[in-house]
Design a protein around this motif. Structure first.
Motif, mmCIF file in Angstrom:
data_model
loop_
_atom_site.group_PDB
_atom_site.id
_atom_site.type_symbol
_atom_site.label_atom_id
_atom_site.label_comp_id
_atom_site.label_asym_id
_atom_site.label_seq_id
_atom_site.Cartn_x
_atom_site.Cartn_y
_atom_site.Cartn_z
ATOM 1 N N PHE A 105 62.818 13.554 18.797
ATOM 2 C CA PHE A 105 62.208 13.009 17.682
ATOM 3 C C PHE A 105 61.275 11.980 18.147
ATOM 4 C CE2 PHE A 105 65.411 15.356 15.539
ATOM 5 C CZ PHE A 105 64.574 15.833 14.521
ATOM 6 N N GLU A 106 61.475 11.446 19.251
ATOM 7 C CA GLU A 106 60.850 10.371 19.723
ATOM 8 C C GLU A 106 59.326 10.620 20.339
ATOM 9 O OE1 GLU A 106 64.103 10.693 20.918
ATOM 10 O OE2 GLU A 106 64.642 8.961 19.789
ATOM 11 N N ALA A 152 54.573 8.237 23.200
ATOM 12 C CA ALA A 152 55.528 8.741 23.750
ATOM 13 C C ALA A 152 54.869 10.114 24.158
ATOM 14 C CB ALA A 152 56.789 8.686 23.197
ATOM 15 N N PHE A 153 54.369 10.918 22.946
ATOM 16 C CA PHE A 153 53.890 12.268 23.510
ATOM 17 C C PHE A 153 52.710 12.139 24.582
ATOM 18 C CE2 PHE A 153 50.703 15.632 22.270
ATOM 19 C CZ PHE A 153 51.581 16.597 22.347
ATOM 20 N N LEU A 154 51.747 11.260 24.278
ATOM 21 C CA LEU A 154 50.599 11.465 25.642
ATOM 22 C C LEU A 154 51.222 10.882 26.805
ATOM 23 C CD1 LEU A 154 47.843 9.400 23.364
ATOM 24 C CD2 LEU A 154 47.930 11.874 24.341
ATOM 25 N N ARG A 155 52.152 9.939 26.816
ATOM 26 C CA ARG A 155 52.673 9.651 28.017
ATOM 27 C C ARG A 155 53.315 10.757 28.792
ATOM 28 N NH1 ARG A 155 55.730 5.531 26.446
ATOM 29 N NH2 ARG A 155 53.935 4.109 26.394
ATOM 30 N N LYS A 156 54.374 11.468 27.872
ATOM 31 C CA LYS A 156 54.841 12.872 28.624
ATOM 32 C C LYS A 156 53.916 13.733 28.923
ATOM 33 C CE LYS A 156 58.351 16.116 27.094
ATOM 34 N NZ LYS A 156 59.359 16.501 26.110
ATOM 35 N N GLN A 157 52.859 14.093 28.185
ATOM 36 C CA GLN A 157 51.931 14.910 28.449
ATOM 37 C C GLN A 157 50.905 14.704 29.799
ATOM 38 O OE1 GLN A 157 51.849 17.958 27.336
ATOM 39 N NE2 GLN A 157 53.704 17.207 25.878
ATOM 40 N N LEU A 158 50.790 13.264 29.938
ATOM 41 C CA LEU A 158 49.883 12.865 30.914
ATOM 42 C C LEU A 158 50.884 12.966 32.123
ATOM 43 C CD1 LEU A 158 47.523 10.144 29.345
ATOM 44 C CD2 LEU A 158 47.046 12.513 29.958
#
Length: 151
Positions: free
Chosen positions: A64-65, A71-77
């Motif tokens: 859920f984070e 967090a989503f952008l950091r994970k995708q980048l």
């Protein structure tokens, strides 16, 4: 949860709580608050588990984070499928900004910056440079200056 509270602020909160609730009601109030926080955590954990079970096995690693845009952008980048690490390693923002600033100010960038530069002739050598730093002259006006007291 309270990582940014210093010792002086904590003492101030304790003294304020004793003054507001009194020393005889304060322990019961603390118990009620901790019980409420525990119930809220249990409720949110149960809701998360229910959502995960309803989504099915495809979303077993869903967090859920990840719904937080940062967090989503950091994970995708950080994912190197797009090859962004190669682009990031070859791109020098300071050098690019210095070249842009020098071109606007009319300076020669080849002698000012270290690193790989092109050996192509600059536009200053061709004589076709426009000086953007000069301010245009104001047209002459025949009217007298505005006087606020005269009106």
């Amino acid at each position: 949860m309270f990582n940014d509270i210093g010792p002086l602020e904590l003492v101030t909160l304790i003294v304020l709580a004793v003054l507001v609730f009194g020393p005889d009601k304060l322990p019961k109030f603390i118990q009620d608050v901790t019980r409420t926080l525990r119930k809220i955590r249990e409720f949110s954990d149960n809701a998360k588990n229910d959502i995960r079970s309803e989504l099915g096995p495809e979303f077993k690693d869903f967090e859920f984070e990840d719904l937080n845009p940062k967090a989503f952008l950091r994970k995708q980048l950080d994912n190197d499928e797009l090859g962004l690490k190669d682009i990031r390693s070859t791109f020098d923002l300071k050098r690019e900004m210095a070249e842009l600033t020098d071109s606007v100010n009319g300076h020669d960038t080849a002698s000012a910056l270290p690193g790989p530069t092109s050996s192509a002739p600059t536009s200053a050598a061709s004589g076709g440079r426009v000086d953007m730093t000069k301010k245009p002259e104001a047209p002459m006006d025949d009217r007298p200056p505005f006087d606020a007291d005269a009106t």
